[in-house]
Design a protein around this motif. Structure first.
Motif, mmCIF file in Angstrom:
data_model
loop_
_atom_site.group_PDB
_atom_site.id
_atom_site.type_symbol
_atom_site.label_atom_id
_atom_site.label_comp_id
_atom_site.label_asym_id
_atom_site.label_seq_id
_atom_site.Cartn_x
_atom_site.Cartn_y
_atom_site.Cartn_z
ATOM 1 N N SER A 7 5.727 0.917 2.449
ATOM 2 C CA SER A 7 6.572 1.708 1.557
ATOM 3 C C SER A 7 6.169 3.167 1.672
ATOM 4 O O SER A 7 5.110 3.489 2.212
ATOM 5 N N GLY A 8 7.043 4.032 1.175
ATOM 6 C CA GLY A 8 6.710 5.449 1.120
ATOM 7 C C GLY A 8 7.408 6.315 2.137
ATOM 8 O O GLY A 8 7.249 7.538 2.127
ATOM 9 N N GLY A 9 8.172 5.729 3.037
ATOM 10 C CA GLY A 9 8.888 6.541 4.008
ATOM 11 C C GLY A 9 10.039 7.282 3.359
ATOM 12 O O GLY A 9 10.345 7.095 2.184
ATOM 13 N N GLY A 10 10.670 8.148 4.137
ATOM 14 C CA GLY A 10 11.802 8.889 3.612
ATOM 15 C C GLY A 10 12.108 10.111 4.434
ATOM 16 O O GLY A 10 11.622 10.258 5.554
ATOM 17 N N LEU A 11 12.911 10.984 3.849
ATOM 18 C CA LEU A 11 13.334 12.231 4.492
ATOM 19 C C LEU A 11 12.583 13.387 3.849
ATOM 20 O O LEU A 11 12.554 13.513 2.618
ATOM 21 N N VAL A 12 12.006 14.232 4.683
ATOM 22 C CA VAL A 12 11.247 15.373 4.177
ATOM 23 C C VAL A 12 11.460 16.559 5.108
ATOM 24 O O VAL A 12 11.726 16.376 6.306
ATOM 25 N N GLN A 13 11.358 17.737 4.565
ATOM 26 C CA GLN A 13 11.482 18.937 5.391
ATOM 27 C C GLN A 13 10.177 19.205 6.138
ATOM 28 O O GLN A 13 9.090 18.795 5.695
ATOM 29 N N ALA A 14 10.290 19.879 7.242
ATOM 30 C CA ALA A 14 9.110 20.271 8.004
ATOM 31 C C ALA A 14 8.130 21.023 7.103
ATOM 32 O O ALA A 14 8.549 21.867 6.296
ATOM 33 N N GLY A 15 6.865 20.683 7.246
ATOM 34 C CA GLY A 15 5.839 21.270 6.395
ATOM 35 C C GLY A 15 5.534 20.463 5.159
ATOM 36 O O GLY A 15 4.545 20.729 4.460
ATOM 37 N N GLY A 16 6.363 19.496 4.872
ATOM 38 C CA GLY A 16 6.185 18.664 3.694
ATOM 39 C C GLY A 16 5.199 17.534 3.906
ATOM 40 O O GLY A 16 4.563 17.432 4.962
ATOM 41 N N SER A 17 5.092 16.687 2.890
ATOM 42 C CA SER A 17 4.129 15.588 2.902
ATOM 43 C C SER A 17 4.783 14.288 2.481
ATOM 44 O O SER A 17 5.760 14.281 1.713
ATOM 45 N N LEU A 18 4.230 13.215 2.976
ATOM 46 C CA LEU A 18 4.596 11.871 2.559
ATOM 47 C C LEU A 18 3.337 11.018 2.543
ATOM 48 O O LEU A 18 2.399 11.286 3.311
ATOM 49 N N ARG A 19 3.346 9.984 1.716
ATOM 50 C CA ARG A 19 2.246 9.030 1.694
ATOM 51 C C ARG A 19 2.802 7.638 1.901
ATOM 52 O O ARG A 19 3.603 7.167 1.099
ATOM 53 N N LEU A 20 2.378 7.009 2.977
ATOM 54 C CA LEU A 20 2.785 5.638 3.266
ATOM 55 C C LEU A 20 1.749 4.669 2.712
ATOM 56 O O LEU A 20 0.557 4.959 2.715
ATOM 57 N N SER A 21 2.240 3.523 2.273
ATOM 58 C CA SER A 21 1.366 2.454 1.804
ATOM 59 C C SER A 21 1.738 1.168 2.520
ATOM 60 O O SER A 21 2.899 0.960 2.883
ATOM 61 N N CYS A 22 0.748 0.310 2.701
ATOM 62 C CA CYS A 22 0.995 -0.997 3.302
ATOM 63 C C CYS A 22 0.117 -2.001 2.574
ATOM 64 O O CYS A 22 -1.113 -1.920 2.635
ATOM 65 N N ALA A 23 0.769 -2.938 1.894
ATOM 66 C CA ALA A 23 0.046 -3.942 1.127
ATOM 67 C C ALA A 23 0.125 -5.282 1.838
ATOM 68 O O ALA A 23 1.209 -5.716 2.229
ATOM 69 N N ALA A 24 -1.025 -5.912 1.970
ATOM 70 C CA ALA A 24 -1.098 -7.233 2.586
ATOM 71 C C ALA A 24 -1.217 -8.293 1.502
ATOM 72 O O ALA A 24 -1.946 -8.115 0.522
ATOM 73 N N SER A 25 -0.490 -9.372 1.684
ATOM 74 C CA SER A 25 -0.554 -10.466 0.719
ATOM 75 C C SER A 25 -0.544 -11.793 1.460
ATOM 76 O O SER A 25 -0.038 -11.889 2.571
ATOM 77 N N GLY A 26 -1.116 -12.814 0.820
ATOM 78 C CA GLY A 26 -1.163 -14.130 1.432
ATOM 79 C C GLY A 26 -2.563 -14.704 1.412
ATOM 80 O O GLY A 26 -3.412 -14.280 0.643
ATOM 81 N N SER A 27 -2.801 -15.652 2.311
ATOM 82 C CA SER A 27 -4.073 -16.379 2.348
ATOM 83 C C SER A 27 -5.119 -15.595 3.147
ATOM 84 O O SER A 27 -5.561 -16.011 4.208
ATOM 85 N N ILE A 28 -5.525 -14.472 2.554
ATOM 86 C CA ILE A 28 -6.405 -13.542 3.248
ATOM 87 C C ILE A 28 -7.850 -13.772 2.836
ATOM 88 O O ILE A 28 -8.172 -13.749 1.651
ATOM 89 N N LEU A 29 -8.708 -13.947 3.828
ATOM 90 C CA LEU A 29 -10.140 -13.982 3.566
ATOM 91 C C LEU A 29 -10.710 -12.577 3.697
ATOM 92 O O LEU A 29 -11.483 -12.137 2.851
ATOM 93 N N SER A 30 -10.299 -11.892 4.764
ATOM 94 C CA SER A 30 -10.754 -10.515 4.940
ATOM 95 C C SER A 30 -9.774 -9.751 5.824
ATOM 96 O O SER A 30 -9.134 -10.321 6.696
ATOM 97 N N LEU A 31 -9.692 -8.444 5.537
ATOM 98 C CA LEU A 31 -8.915 -7.535 6.378
ATOM 99 C C LEU A 31 -9.880 -6.770 7.258
ATOM 100 O O LEU A 31 -10.787 -6.121 6.754
#
Length: 120
Positions: A7-31
């Motif tokens: 999540s976190g994508g989008g349209l931004v003007q040059a010089g701007g900022s964005l923050r992307l996130s990626c959440a993992a879910s499920g039968s996770i022992l370790s990332l």
């Protein structure tokens, strides 16, 4: 089954900022290693940044000094803070994670991607 949701994508003007996130879910022992890749139209997918389970990071030369990768192990989430964005950063950004499952098996997983568009 594991899901990686960006999540976190989008349209931004040059010089701007964005923050992307990626959440993992499920039968996770370790990332293990987690990273961000991107693919621009007509180009191959390329590594943007990677972070190990211990917090060591590595960046593509094109984003050094502008992008920062981080992770929150308690939330099974990796982030990409993107500053001073340029039109050439326009791409679909994909999350990647090397996961050890509760079954002790291990595999590399990809998210579906999130579009980042930087206008000039």
């Amino acid at each position: 089954q594991v899901q990686l949701v960006e999540s976190g994508g989008g349209l931004v003007q040059a010089g701007g900022s964005l923050r992307l996130s990626c959440a993992a879910s499920g039968s996770i022992l370790s990332l293990n290693n987690m990273g961000w890749y991107r693919q621009a139209p007509g180009k191959q997918r390329e590594l943007v940044a990677v972070i190990t389970s211990g917090g060591s990071t590595n960046y593509a030369d094109s984003v050094k000094g502008r992008f920062t990768i981080s992770r929150d192990n308690a939330k099974n989430t990796v982030y990409l803070q993107m500053n001073s964005l340029k039109p050439e950063d326009t791409a679909v950004y994909y999350c990647n994670a090397d996961i050890t499952y509760t079954s002790r098996s291990r595999s590399t997983n990809w998210g579906r991607g999130t579009q980042v568009t930087v206008s000039s």
